[in-house]
Structures are given as C-alpha cells and as structure tokens.
Design an enzyme around this catalytic site. Structure first.
Site, PDB file in Angstrom:
ATOM      1  N   SER A  30      52.987  71.418 -46.327  1.00  0.00           N
ATOM      2  CA  SER A  30      54.197  71.914 -46.988  1.00  0.00           C
ATOM      3  C   SER A  30      54.671  70.991 -48.104  1.00  0.00           C
ATOM      4  CB  SER A  30      55.307  72.109 -45.944  1.00  0.00           C
ATOM      5  OG  SER A  30      55.538  70.904 -45.236  1.00  0.00           O
ATOM      6  N   GLY A  82      49.783  64.805 -48.183  1.00  0.00           N
ATOM      7  CA  GLY A  82      50.886  64.436 -47.295  1.00  0.00           C
ATOM      8  C   GLY A  82      50.379  63.663 -46.088  1.00  0.00           C
ATOM      9  N   ALA A  83      51.257  63.475 -45.117  1.00  0.00           N
ATOM     10  CA  ALA A  83      50.884  62.804 -43.869  1.00  0.00           C
ATOM     11  C   ALA A  83      51.886  63.197 -42.788  1.00  0.00           C
ATOM     12  CB  ALA A  83      50.882  61.288 -44.046  1.00  0.00           C
ATOM     13  N   ASP A  84      51.477  62.994 -41.546  1.00  0.00           N
ATOM     14  CA  ASP A  84      52.383  63.248 -40.415  1.00  0.00           C
ATOM     15  C   ASP A  84      53.143  61.998 -40.021  1.00  0.00           C
ATOM     16  OD1 ASP A  84      51.618  66.039 -39.989  1.00  0.00           O
ATOM     17  OD2 ASP A  84      49.659  65.158 -39.572  1.00  0.00           O
ATOM     18  N   GLY A  96      48.077  67.360 -38.848  1.00  0.00           N
ATOM     19  CA  GLY A  96      49.031  68.333 -38.301  1.00  0.00           C
ATOM     20  C   GLY A  96      48.712  69.746 -38.770  1.00  0.00           C
ATOM     21  N   GLU A 103      40.243  66.378 -45.549  1.00  0.00           N
ATOM     22  CA  GLU A 103      41.172  65.416 -46.166  1.00  0.00           C
ATOM     23  C   GLU A 103      40.556  64.020 -46.188  1.00  0.00           C
ATOM     24  OE1 GLU A 103      45.361  67.641 -45.041  1.00  0.00           O
ATOM     25  OE2 GLU A 103      44.614  66.100 -43.693  1.00  0.00           O
ATOM     26  N   LYS A 121      58.749  60.632 -41.971  1.00  0.00           N
ATOM     27  CA  LYS A 121      57.339  60.320 -41.653  1.00  0.00           C
ATOM     28  C   LYS A 121      57.090  58.814 -41.588  1.00  0.00           C
ATOM     29  CE  LYS A 121      56.152  64.732 -42.159  1.00  0.00           C
ATOM     30  NZ  LYS A 121      55.418  65.212 -43.306  1.00  0.00           N
TER      31      LYS A 121
HETATM   32  C1  5RP Z   1      47.277  68.535 -42.802  1.00  0.00           C
HETATM   33  C2  5RP Z   1      47.957  67.226 -42.967  1.00  0.00           C
HETATM   34  C3  5RP Z   1      49.260  67.208 -43.695  1.00  0.00           C
HETATM   35  O1  5RP Z   1      49.165  66.304 -44.742  1.00  0.00           O
HETATM   36  C4  5RP Z   1      50.342  66.801 -42.756  1.00  0.00           C
HETATM   37  O2  5RP Z   1      50.333  67.656 -41.625  1.00  0.00           O
HETATM   38  C5  5RP Z   1      51.712  66.810 -43.409  1.00  0.00           C
HETATM   39  O3  5RP Z   1      52.116  68.099 -43.630  1.00  0.00           O
HETATM   40  P1  5RP Z   1      53.531  68.500 -44.219  1.00  0.00           P
HETATM   41  O4  5RP Z   1      53.528  68.038 -45.648  1.00  0.00           O
HETATM   42  O5  5RP Z   1      53.566  69.992 -44.063  1.00  0.00           O
HETATM   43  O6  5RP Z   1      54.616  67.817 -43.404  1.00  0.00           O
HETATM   44  O7  5RP Z   1      47.493  66.197 -42.549  1.00  0.00           O
HETATM   45  O8  5RP Z   1      46.128  68.419 -42.017  1.00  0.00           O
END
Ligand code: 5RP
Length: 214
Positions: A30, A82-84, A96, A103, A121
């Site tokens: 997102s 992005g990242a979790d 996520g 990736e 995050k």
């Molecule tokens: C997908 C990822 C995303 O980068 C991660 O889940 C972050 O997502 P978002 O920007 O929706 O919070 O690793 O596999």
C-alpha cells in the site's frame, strides 16, 4: 499525520531518487502504490520498471509504465519498496504482501534500495510482526517443525499462494537480536524458498512518512 498520509508522503518522497532514463525496481504494497502513482506522473523520464509482483505490474501498466523482465535488464540502479518492520540498522521484515522472494531478488540486483515506511514500522528489535517465510508446498510441515525446534511459532497463511506458486508460514513469537544469523540459518532449512528477513541485503536509505530518514 495519519498512517495513510505517512504512506503517501514516504512514497512521494522516494521520487527524488529517480533519475532520467532509469529502469526503476518497484516493490509491493500500500505504500508502494503511492510511489507508483507518483512515478506515473514522470513516466516519460524513465525507461521502464521491473516489478516484484503481479499486483504491482498491473498498477505500473495502468500508470502507463512499461514492465520489463529482470533477466533482460541486469543490475538496476534503484529499488523502492515498503516493509513490515524496520530496525535502526535498516534491516527489515518483509512479506506481509507475500511478495518477499521477488522483492529479495530485486533488492539483490539493485545498486540502491530505498525503503518507504510509515512511523509505525520503525522498531528497535525486529520480530513483533510475524516473520513471513515462503515455502515449497510439500515442505510446509517439515519447515514448520524445524521452525518450532528453533523457538518460533509458525502459522500457515490460509488461502495465500504466492506469485511463484508457493505457500507462506508466518512465524510468531520472535525477538530477532541477530537478524543476519537468523536469515542465514533459516534460509538453509530444506523447503524454504525465502525468509522475509532483509539483513544480508538491508535497505540503503529508509524514508519515514513523518519526515525522518536514516
Ligand atoms: C510485501 C511487502 C510490503 O513491502 C510490506 O508488506 C509493507 O506493505 P505496506 O506498504 O502495505 O504496509 O513486504 O510483500
């Protein structure tokens, strides 16, 4: 600023790393959606994109950006994702959105990896967010047992098949003091495709939606 506004701010801030005639690596999620929307506005300046998921490929094409095969491109100058979770050393938990393997491939071939996150995050120690692991389907229960032996609690992500045709285990109950060691060890479990820990190849720059960068 609310979370969605921070995601937008981080996604738009990453545009400053895009240079003319680049092929841009694009992640999934997102936050990346905002980056893709901003990239669409300057699409004439770039030579195309490589993408980490079918979802992002569709968004890129809808924004008028050509999606190229990573095998035909070689090294890429920039990867934005992005990242979790993100720690102070820019090590990440990702996956996520179930796109962790592609990736990790794009991060590996990128000269610069720019990570875009909202402030929620950012953590001191990784592990509160369940660590995603992509597994070959027939190895699911073997990998789950191996993870349990190592002190994690794996949960099979129901209804999720990755773009590579594999399954995801989300590992709860971790406190990842040594991300490099855990990534190296768990990647050796037979049947693991990718551990969603980015420590061997962390981000080079993290842009936080509240204006911080490190
Ligand atoms: C997908 C990822 C995303 O980068 C991660 O889940 C972050 O997502 P978002 O920007 O929706 O919070 O690793 O596999």
């Amino acid at each position: 600023m609310d979370t969605e506004a921070q995601k937008r701010a981080a996604g738009e801030a990453a545009i400053e790393f895009v240079q003319d005639n680049m092929i841009v690596g694009v992640g999934t999620g997102s936050t990346v959606r905002h980056f893709i929307a901003a990239l669409g506005k300057i699409r004439q300046r770039i030579d195309g994109a490589v993408s980490s998921s079918e979802q992002s490929s569709a968004l890129l094409r809808a924004a008028g950006i050509q999606v190229l095969d990573p095998n035909a491109v070689g090294e890429i100058p920039l990867y934005v994702d992005g990242a979790d979770e993100c720690d102070p050393r820019r090590c990440l938990i990702k996956g996520g959105g179930a796109a962790l393997t592609r990736e990790k491939i794009l991060a590996a071939v990128a000269k610069k990896f720019v990570c875009i996150v909202d402030a929620h995050k950012c953590v001191e120690v990784l592990g509160k967010f369940p660590l995603p692991i992509e597994v070959i389907p027939m190895a699911r229960s073997h990998v789950a047992r191996e993870i349990q032996h190592r002190g994690g609690t794996p949960v099979w992500r129901q209804g999720c098949t990755t773009d590579n045709g594999n399954w995801i285990l989300d590992v709860h109950g971790l406190h990842i003091g040594d991300p490099l060691q855990l990534e190296s060890d768990w990647n050796q479990i037979t049947g693991v495709v990718t551990v969603g820990l980015f420590a061997r190849r962390p981000a080079d720059v993290v842009l936080v939606g509240d204006g911080r960068r490190f």
